[in-house]
Design an enzyme around this catalytic site. Structure first.
Site, PDB file in Angstrom:
ATOM      1  N   GLU A 159      38.181 -47.191  31.182  1.00 41.16           N
ATOM      2  CA  GLU A 159      38.972 -47.221  29.936  1.00 41.16           C
ATOM      3  C   GLU A 159      40.050 -46.147  29.990  1.00 41.16           C
ATOM      4  O   GLU A 159      39.796 -45.062  30.498  1.00 41.16           O
ATOM      5  CB  GLU A 159      38.057 -46.897  28.733  1.00 41.16           C
ATOM      6  N   LYS A 217      41.935 -43.013  28.870  1.00 39.54           N
ATOM      7  CA  LYS A 217      41.476 -41.877  28.059  1.00 39.54           C
ATOM      8  C   LYS A 217      42.579 -41.544  27.059  1.00 39.54           C
ATOM      9  O   LYS A 217      43.631 -41.027  27.412  1.00 39.54           O
ATOM     10  CB  LYS A 217      41.181 -40.676  28.954  1.00 39.54           C
ATOM     11  N   ASP A 242      44.739 -39.826  24.309  1.00 41.59           N
ATOM     12  CA  ASP A 242      44.954 -38.417  23.984  1.00 41.59           C
ATOM     13  C   ASP A 242      45.125 -38.269  22.470  1.00 41.59           C
ATOM     14  O   ASP A 242      46.233 -38.099  21.961  1.00 41.59           O
ATOM     15  CB  ASP A 242      46.193 -37.914  24.732  1.00 41.59           C
ATOM     16  N   TYR A 265      35.252 -46.874  21.028  1.00 41.17           N
ATOM     17  CA  TYR A 265      34.738 -46.959  22.397  1.00 41.17           C
ATOM     18  C   TYR A 265      33.258 -46.597  22.550  1.00 41.17           C
ATOM     19  O   TYR A 265      32.715 -46.693  23.627  1.00 41.17           O
ATOM     20  CB  TYR A 265      35.571 -46.131  23.370  1.00 41.17           C
ATOM     21  N   LYS A 305      41.335 -37.311  35.306  1.00 42.08           N
ATOM     22  CA  LYS A 305      42.542 -36.862  34.605  1.00 42.08           C
ATOM     23  C   LYS A 305      43.805 -37.112  35.429  1.00 42.08           C
ATOM     24  O   LYS A 305      43.784 -37.052  36.652  1.00 42.08           O
ATOM     25  CB  LYS A 305      42.446 -35.359  34.306  1.00 42.08           C
ATOM     26  N   CYS A 314      71.367  -7.719  22.135  1.00 36.98           N
ATOM     27  CA  CYS A 314      70.852  -8.842  21.360  1.00 36.98           C
ATOM     28  C   CYS A 314      71.979  -9.840  21.105  1.00 36.98           C
ATOM     29  O   CYS A 314      73.046  -9.460  20.623  1.00 36.98           O
ATOM     30  CB  CYS A 314      70.300  -8.313  20.041  1.00 36.98           C
ATOM     31  N   CYS A 333      72.961  -9.815  17.138  1.00 36.38           N
ATOM     32  CA  CYS A 333      73.596  -8.701  16.426  1.00 36.38           C
ATOM     33  C   CYS A 333      74.276  -7.692  17.340  1.00 36.38           C
ATOM     34  O   CYS A 333      74.919  -6.762  16.860  1.00 36.38           O
ATOM     35  CB  CYS A 333      72.588  -7.985  15.537  1.00 36.38           C
ATOM     36  N   CYS A 360      65.168  -6.611  20.639  1.00 37.93           N
ATOM     37  CA  CYS A 360      66.368  -6.113  19.967  1.00 37.93           C
ATOM     38  C   CYS A 360      65.985  -4.885  19.134  1.00 37.93           C
ATOM     39  O   CYS A 360      64.953  -4.897  18.468  1.00 37.93           O
ATOM     40  CB  CYS A 360      66.918  -7.223  19.079  1.00 37.93           C
ATOM     41  N   CYS A 368      69.773  -7.072  12.120  1.00 38.19           N
ATOM     42  CA  CYS A 368      69.896  -8.232  13.010  1.00 38.19           C
ATOM     43  C   CYS A 368      69.621  -9.506  12.205  1.00 38.19           C
ATOM     44  O   CYS A 368      68.518  -9.684  11.678  1.00 38.19           O
ATOM     45  CB  CYS A 368      68.906  -8.112  14.159  1.00 38.19           C
TER      46      CYS A 368
HETATM   47  S1  IVH Z   1      33.767 -41.422  25.841  1.00 37.81           S
HETATM   48  C1  IVH Z   1      29.929 -39.560  25.831  1.00 37.81           C
HETATM   49  N1  IVH Z   1      35.967 -42.829  26.042  1.00 37.81           N
HETATM   50  O1  IVH Z   1      37.895 -37.645  25.566  1.00 37.81           O
HETATM   51  C2  IVH Z   1      31.128 -40.242  25.320  1.00 37.81           C
HETATM   52  N2  IVH Z   1      36.123 -40.572  25.344  1.00 37.81           N
HETATM   53  O2  IVH Z   1      37.102 -35.331  27.151  1.00 37.81           O
HETATM   54  C3  IVH Z   1      32.263 -39.319  25.178  1.00 37.81           C
HETATM   55  N3  IVH Z   1      38.381 -39.859  24.834  1.00 37.81           N
HETATM   56  O3  IVH Z   1      35.816 -36.159  23.160  1.00 37.81           O
HETATM   57  C4  IVH Z   1      33.509 -39.960  24.905  1.00 37.81           C
HETATM   58  N4  IVH Z   1      39.379 -41.758  25.250  1.00 37.81           N
HETATM   59  O4  IVH Z   1      37.791 -37.564  22.348  1.00 37.81           O
HETATM   60  C5  IVH Z   1      35.411 -41.644  25.754  1.00 37.81           C
HETATM   61  N5  IVH Z   1      37.830 -44.179  26.227  1.00 37.81           N
HETATM   62  C6  IVH Z   1      37.296 -43.024  25.930  1.00 37.81           C
HETATM   63  C7  IVH Z   1      38.056 -41.927  25.499  1.00 37.81           C
HETATM   64  C8  IVH Z   1      37.435 -40.717  25.231  1.00 37.81           C
HETATM   65  C9  IVH Z   1      39.541 -40.514  24.855  1.00 37.81           C
HETATM   66  C10 IVH Z   1      38.223 -38.438  24.459  1.00 37.81           C
HETATM   67  C11 IVH Z   1      37.141 -38.158  23.444  1.00 37.81           C
HETATM   68  C12 IVH Z   1      36.248 -37.145  24.072  1.00 37.81           C
HETATM   69  C13 IVH Z   1      37.114 -36.562  25.114  1.00 37.81           C
HETATM   70  C14 IVH Z   1      36.301 -35.974  26.234  1.00 37.81           C
END
Ligand code: IVH
Length: 704
Positions: free
Chosen positions: A134, A136, A138, A245, A333, A427, A430, A451, A457
């Site tokens: 999946e 991740k 942000d 999720y 990541k 600066c 000023c 400064c 200033c």
């Molecule tokens: S699973 C044990 N799935 O990533 C289950 N987390 O670094 C834990 N996050 O706190 C979460 N997308 O806020 C999961 N598809 C995804 C995610 C996801 C973003 C975030 C979530 C978690 C953090 C962990």
């Protein structure tokens, strides 16, 4: 025993010269200071320091930790997961903890993850390991509790064990059903991510800029800031979105697999990310990772990696957890996003304390879907170290949430006639001399050039006024950056006291473009409400170097009234005076803070400014913590579940009575307070001869 000794700051001592004890004290101070800045920046979106100063704190924390790895604190900014609980929301304990994820940064770690799972489950070589991959997201994670199909609670992750009750705000998010469709378990906690789309984020920041409000740094911070509004109607206007999720508490089996669960989520009415994919080997997972990496810039939401989850729930159960993260999942990541562009000019900005901060102006370039025009160059030494020059092609980077940085110059693309950048010693606002102070004791030079113009200033004056009215200071609503600048230019506000005299200038205000009787009345009312202020906020509002909220509070508690404080500061001008000794003896105030405080009082224009201001306002006394409390100066540890109050409340209470609250039992612990279900701490305390008290005995000790 450690706790009796006054904690001093050693912020002027170079990292290489710190002793163990000094390093520990520095790490403690830095953890508290950085946490306070993070809260102001992320939760309140009202930062009070300049980026360069914040960066310097973090860099120092990192450098000390690298030299003293044994002293890394649990609450260090380098160890923190998630954000602190914001004030104003009820704290809720999660029925099942909200976990974090282990990270992988390269393909080897992903292969190793799959191999580890195979070993753990003793799988045969041919047995496929089905995973769900999946994106991740942000954003910020949220737990949504449904009882009999109705939404009853929405809680942020907090520290994973307890978060904030944001139900009212959650109800304003269109993606989140208030009633589940079809058949659902009686109790169902759905977990997922709240996020803001990139284009909504851009629109919102543009509107904020036009209104002179502080900008959010990125979509994640703005989603978090928007969800933590105390007024749900503000959240409602912010266009937040959701992807589900996972699950927390559930009154029936969740099903057989993650893949099937995602299908159920959709059937109940939750959005599920459309890019999720089933994979059966590390190689397939890595192919997905590359694909998503390519699609990333084109997505309308930010992602920072891919999560691989072992799909079968029976396997998940067998795999269990390692230190608050499941063994059945891993986050792969993405590397920080980088791009090359041309550095068109370097501008020097001047902050409230006179700090000169270099900012790189770039030929616009897209980094991970965001157009970047400016980046931080940190300070003079960084520019010299990287030899970054105007006209250079530079590599810039967006690493997660931070402001873009200039990583390096590309020497091969350097124009022939380029010259090294010369940092100004005057600066730009000023013309006063700008200097880097050298610490007389250690001989180290400050990284920041400042400064010396003080209030003459304009840049410093406007920044200080902004600080003066900011949330943790006088908290005057409706007086944003734009207004302060305009009022300053038109000489309506030259000093803080002028703010309180604006009520005599309503004609001048009403005749300004964009202002009318109503908005002027509103502003004047907001100012009137703040004519009385607590001593701690008052001291903080003055914007004295190194005097942040925590230090201001210490001073206010120690001196009690504004008269006593000012008299003591004047007395402390002489470094040999008893008043100076008394000041330095305050727990957590060291010689360098004392130096900055007295330097402020040594300036006549500052004393005049104070007198002028005090003729307009009333400063109320702050009560000192009860020095007579039996726990004052003692170190206390809590363990087990407390009946009468939550852990944070108990901690705050103990601290207000002058105690220090520690996380673990050691030789220097004075009391261990045991609630229900105590763990190993009680045994350890008895071994060490620490006084162990029940919750009831504790309440008696602290007076009910
Ligand atoms: S699973 C044990 N799935 O990533 C289950 N987390 O670094 C834990 N996050 O706190 C979460 N997308 O806020 C999961 N598809 C995804 C995610 C996801 C973003 C975030 C979530 C978690 C953090 C962990």
């Amino acid at each position: 025993m450690q706790c009796g000794a006054a904690v001093k700051t050693f912020d002027r001592i170079a990292v290489e010269d710190l002793t163990d004890e000094q390093a520990a004290a520095e790490l403690e101070r830095l953890a508290a200071e950085i946490a306070a800045h993070d809260r102001r920046y992320y939760v309140e979106s009202a930062p009070t320091v300049e980026d360069a100063e914040y960066d310097a704190l973090r860099l120092r924390n990192e450098a000390i930790e690298a030299r003293f790895p044994g002293l890394i604190r649990d609450d260090s900014p380098s160890q923190r997961v998630g954000a602190p609980v914001a004030e104003g929301f009820r704290t809720v304990r999660h029925a099942r903890p909200m976990l974090s994820l282990q990270n992988a940064f390269d393909p080897d770690a992903v292969h190793e993850f799959v191999a580890r799972v195979r070993r753990f489950l003793s799988l045969g070589e041919d047995e496929p390991v089905e995973m769900v991959a999946e994106p991740k997201i942000d954003g910020l994670s949220i737990s949504l509790r449904y009882e009999k199909g109705r939404l009853v609670l929405g809680a942020t992750r907090g520290d994973g064990t307890q978060g904030e009750d944001v139900t009212a705000n959650i109800r304003t998010i269109g993606d989140i059903p208030s009633r589940l469709k079809g058949d659902a378990p009686d109790v169902l906690e759905v977990r997922g991510e709240i996020y803001m789309r990139r284009h909504d984020f851009r629109d919102m920041n543009e509107a904020r800029e036009a209104a002179g409000e502080p900008l959010y740094a990125n979509p994640r911070n703005s989603a978090s800031g928007s969800l933590r509004q105390l007024d749900p109607s503000v959240t409602a206007r912010r266009k937040l979105r959701f992807f589900g999720y996972s699950w927390g508490e559930i009154s029936e089996p969740a099903g057989d697999s993650q893949w099937a669960f995602l299908e159920r989520l959709k059937a109940w009415g939750f959005p599920v990310n459309p890019l999720v994919r089933r994979c059966t080997s590390a190689d397939e997972a890595l192919a997905f990772y590359r694909e998503i990496g390519e699609a990333r810039a084109g997505l309308d939401y930010e992602i920072d990696g891919v999560v691989y989850k072992i799909s079968r729930f029976d396997w998940q159960e067998r795999l269990g957890m390692v230190s608050r993260a499941p063994r059945w999942a891993i986050a792969h990541k993405f590397a920080a996003e980088q791009a090359e562009t041309v550095l068109e000019r370097i501008e020097i900005q001047v902050g409230r304390t006179g700090a000169l901060t270099p900012v790189a102006y770039l030929a616009p370039v897209t980094v991970g879907g965001v157009v970047v025009r400016r980046a931080t160059l940190h300070n003079e030494d960084e520019i010299a170290r990287k030899d970054v020059r105007v006209g250079d092609t530079v590599v810039i980077q967006r690493a997660g949430d931070v402001i873009p940085q200039v990583v390096s110059a590309v020497p091969a693309k350097r124009p022939k006639d380029s010259v090294p950048f010369v940092f100004p010693d005057r600066c730009p606002a000023c013309g006063s001399l700008a200097v880097r102070q050298t610490d007389p004791e250690t001989g180290t030079q400050d990284v920041v050039r400042r400064c010396t113009g003080g209030l003459i200033c304009p840049a410093q004056a406007v920044e200080r006024l902004k600080h003066f009215v900011s949330r943790a200071a006088f908290d005057i609503e409706g007086l944003g950056r734009k207004h302060i600048l305009a009022f300053w230019e038109d000489e309506l506000i030259k000093s803080p006291a002028d703010i309180f005299r604006l009520k005599n200038r309503t004609d001048a205000l009403e005749s300004r473009e964009g202002w009318g009787r109503q908005s002027v009345t509103k502003l004047v009312d907001a100012i009137e409400q703040r004519r009385t202020i607590g001593l701690d906020r008052f001291i903080y509002a003055l914007g004295i170097r190194q005097v942040g909220e925590a230090t201001a509070r210490l001073l206010a508690r120690h001196y009690g009234t504004v008269g006593a404080w000012m008299e003591a500061m004047m007395g402390a001008l002489d470094p040999e005076s008893p008043a100076r000794r008394d000041l330095i003896a305050i727990d957590q105030i060291g010689p360098s803070v004392a130096e900055d405080l007295t330097a402020f009082f040594a300036e006549e224009h500052n004393r005049r400014l104070l007198d002028d201001l005090l003729s307009e306002i009333t400063v109320t006394a702050v009560e000192a913590p009860q020095a007579t409390s039996p726990i004052s100066g003692k170190t206390v540890v809590f363990t087990g579940t407390l009946e009468s109050m939550g852990r944070s409340e108990a901690k705050a209470r103990a601290e207000s009575l002058g105690a220090k609250v520690a996380g673990s039992v050691s030789g220097s612990t004075d009391y261990l307070v045991v609630g229900g279900k105590p763990g190993s701490k009680a045994t350890k305390a008895r071994e060490l001869g620490v006084t162990v008290v029940s919750e009831e005995e504790w309440r008696e000790l602290i007076g009910g």
